[in-house]
Design a protein around this motif. Sequence first.
Motif, PDB file in Angstrom:
ATOM      1  N   LEU A 158       0.887  -1.356  -0.087  1.00 33.82           N
ATOM      2  CA  LEU A 158       0.111  -0.166   0.011  1.00 33.82           C
ATOM      3  C   LEU A 158       1.011   1.095  -0.049  1.00 33.82           C
ATOM      4  O   LEU A 158       1.576   1.414   0.817  1.00 33.82           O
ATOM      5  N   ALA A 159       0.933   2.037  -1.102  1.00 34.08           N
ATOM      6  CA  ALA A 159       2.088   3.023  -1.358  1.00 34.08           C
ATOM      7  C   ALA A 159       1.345   4.252  -0.812  1.00 34.08           C
ATOM      8  O   ALA A 159       1.891   5.135  -0.328  1.00 34.08           O
ATOM      9  N   LYS A 160      -0.038   4.375  -0.652  1.00 33.73           N
ATOM     10  CA  LYS A 160      -0.815   5.547  -0.419  1.00 33.73           C
ATOM     11  C   LYS A 160      -2.198   5.230   0.007  1.00 33.73           C
ATOM     12  O   LYS A 160      -2.742   4.300  -0.486  1.00 33.73           O
ATOM     13  N   ARG A 161      -2.625   6.288   0.990  1.00 33.92           N
ATOM     14  CA  ARG A 161      -4.154   5.789   1.429  1.00 33.92           C
ATOM     15  C   ARG A 161      -4.840   6.634   0.341  1.00 33.92           C
ATOM     16  O   ARG A 161      -4.806   7.805   0.464  1.00 33.92           O
ATOM     17  N   PRO A 162      -5.979   6.040  -0.147  1.00 34.81           N
ATOM     18  CA  PRO A 162      -6.752   6.584  -0.993  1.00 34.81           C
ATOM     19  C   PRO A 162      -7.943   7.686  -0.183  1.00 34.81           C
ATOM     20  O   PRO A 162      -8.467   7.227   0.773  1.00 34.81           O
ATOM     21  N   SER A 163      -8.424   8.647  -1.034  1.00 36.07           N
ATOM     22  CA  SER A 163      -9.393   9.459  -0.529  1.00 36.07           C
ATOM     23  C   SER A 163     -10.559   9.163  -1.806  1.00 36.07           C
ATOM     24  O   SER A 163     -10.178   9.562  -2.685  1.00 36.07           O
ATOM     25  N   GLY A 164     -11.607   8.613  -1.431  1.00 34.88           N
ATOM     26  CA  GLY A 164     -12.565   8.316  -2.468  1.00 34.88           C
ATOM     27  C   GLY A 164     -12.139   7.001  -3.296  1.00 34.88           C
ATOM     28  O   GLY A 164     -11.332   6.127  -2.654  1.00 34.88           O
ATOM     29  N   THR A 200      -8.003  -4.948  10.877  1.00 33.09           N
ATOM     30  CA  THR A 200      -7.170  -4.101  11.174  1.00 33.09           C
ATOM     31  C   THR A 200      -6.558  -3.495   9.655  1.00 33.09           C
ATOM     32  O   THR A 200      -6.759  -3.981   8.875  1.00 33.09           O
ATOM     33  N   PRO A 201      -6.352  -2.045   9.738  1.00 28.05           N
ATOM     34  CA  PRO A 201      -6.104  -1.599   8.205  1.00 28.05           C
ATOM     35  C   PRO A 201      -4.673  -2.058   7.840  1.00 28.05           C
ATOM     36  O   PRO A 201      -4.032  -2.317   8.587  1.00 28.05           O
ATOM     37  N   PHE A 202      -4.519  -1.882   6.354  1.00 21.53           N
ATOM     38  CA  PHE A 202      -3.126  -2.198   6.043  1.00 21.53           C
ATOM     39  C   PHE A 202      -2.411  -1.087   6.548  1.00 21.53           C
ATOM     40  O   PHE A 202      -2.697  -0.199   6.690  1.00 21.53           O
ATOM     41  N   LYS A 203      -0.934  -1.517   6.562  1.00 20.45           N
ATOM     42  CA  LYS A 203      -0.041  -0.510   6.949  1.00 20.45           C
ATOM     43  C   LYS A 203       0.693  -0.008   5.882  1.00 20.45           C
ATOM     44  O   LYS A 203       0.816  -0.613   4.799  1.00 20.45           O
TER      45      LYS A 203
END
Length: 339
Positions: free
Chosen positions: A12-18, A65-68
Motif C-alpha cells: 500500500l503506497a498511499k491511502r486513497p480518499s474516494g 485491522t487497516p493495511f499498514k
Amino acid sequence: MTKELQNQQIILAKRPSGMPAAEHFSFQDAPIANPEDGQVLIQTLYISVDPYMRGRMNDEKSYVTPFKLNEPINGRIVGKVLQSESDQLQVGDNVVGMLDWKKYNVTSASNVRKIEETGAPLPAYLSVLGINGLTAYFGLLDIGQPQKEETVVVSGAAGAVGMIVGQIAKLKGTRVVGIAGTDAKTDFLKNELGFDDTINYKTTDDISKAIAASCPNGVDVYFDNVGGPISDGVMNHLNDFARIPLCGAISSYNRTDGDLGTRIQPKLIKSRSMIKGFIVGDYSDRFGEGMRDLSTWLAEGKLNYRENIIEGFENVPDAFLGLFKGDNLGKQLVKVAEE
Ligand code: NAP
C-alpha cells in the motif's frame, strides 16, 4: 531453494480518499527468508480480491485491522507448499489462508489450511467453497430465514456472494429477484442460474417501481450487498416481518460525503422488519456445517458458480479496482502461477 526464486510484493503506497487507483499500490522486489522450524514456503497460485479490502486501505478502526502504509497488502490466497519445516504440511500440499500479496510467502504452517482433495478445482476454495459461499450461506439462512414461496431480493446478485445467495434461496423454494449492473449479468442470472426475475439497476430509472413490478407479492427477504439508492428502492416494498441480512454496502465504500439516503426507520417499524449487519467470521464455529452443505449442493449439481479469473501478478491491483466498476461476473480472482 529460496535463493533461486525471484519474489515480488504489492504494498500500500498511499491511502486513497474516494475511489482508489493504481497509484495507491506499488510493486517491489522482496527477499525470501529461509523457513524456520514450523514454517513453510508457499508459492502463490491464486489471489482473491475483495471489496472489504477497500476499508482496510483507510486508517480507521473496523472489524479488521487497516493495511499498514508501505507494507504488503494481505488477503486470501491459494498456494502450493514448496518447502516445509513443519510436520503439519508436506511439499506439494495446496493450502488456503490469509497471506501477503507476494509471489512467495514464508509463514507458520498453522497460518494456512490444507486443501484436501475433493475434486473441486482450487479456485473454488476462494469462491463458492470459500468465504463468499459461507457469507451467502449464513447470511441468507441464519438471518434471512427464507420460507417456501416467499420473495427474496438480492443486490450485487451477479457477484461472488450474490450469485450463491440467489441459488440457495431457490433451493429453499422461494421466488428470487436479482439486481445487477449489466444485461450480460442479468441474462446470466436468469438463464444460467434460474433466478425468477432480474433488474439491471443501471438501465432502470426507478428501482422502487422495478421492484414493485418484479415482486408483486412484496419482499420478504432482502439480502443487501450494495446499500445506497438500490436498497432505498427495495425498502419501499418490505412485507410484514421481512428480514434484511446486511452483508455489504459497496456503493458507499468510495464515497467521501456522508451518503445520506432515505430514512428507513419508519419503513422498518411499519413492517416490523429485522435488519442485521453481520460478518462471516461471526459464524466461524459453524463453517464446517456451511462447507458440508455447499460441497454437497455443488457435487449434486444444485449449485452453479462463476469465476472471473485474470492472469498475472501485475494485474492484481486492476482486478481489485475492477470490483468497483462492476468488471466481474462472479468471483474475481487472479491466477499468479500454474498449479
Ligand atoms: P462482488 O459482488 O463479486 O463484486 C462487487 C460487485 O459490486 C461489482 O461486480 C458490481 O457489480 C457491484 N458494485 C460495485 N459498485 C457498485 C455500486 N456503486 N452500486 C451497486 N453495485 C456496485 O463482491 P463480493 O465479494 O461478492 O461482495 C459483495 C458484497 O458483500 C460487498 O459489499 C462486500 O463488501 C460484502 N461482503 C461481506 C462479507 C461479510 O462478511 N459481511 C463477506 C464477503 C463480502 P454490478 O455490475 O452489479 O454493479
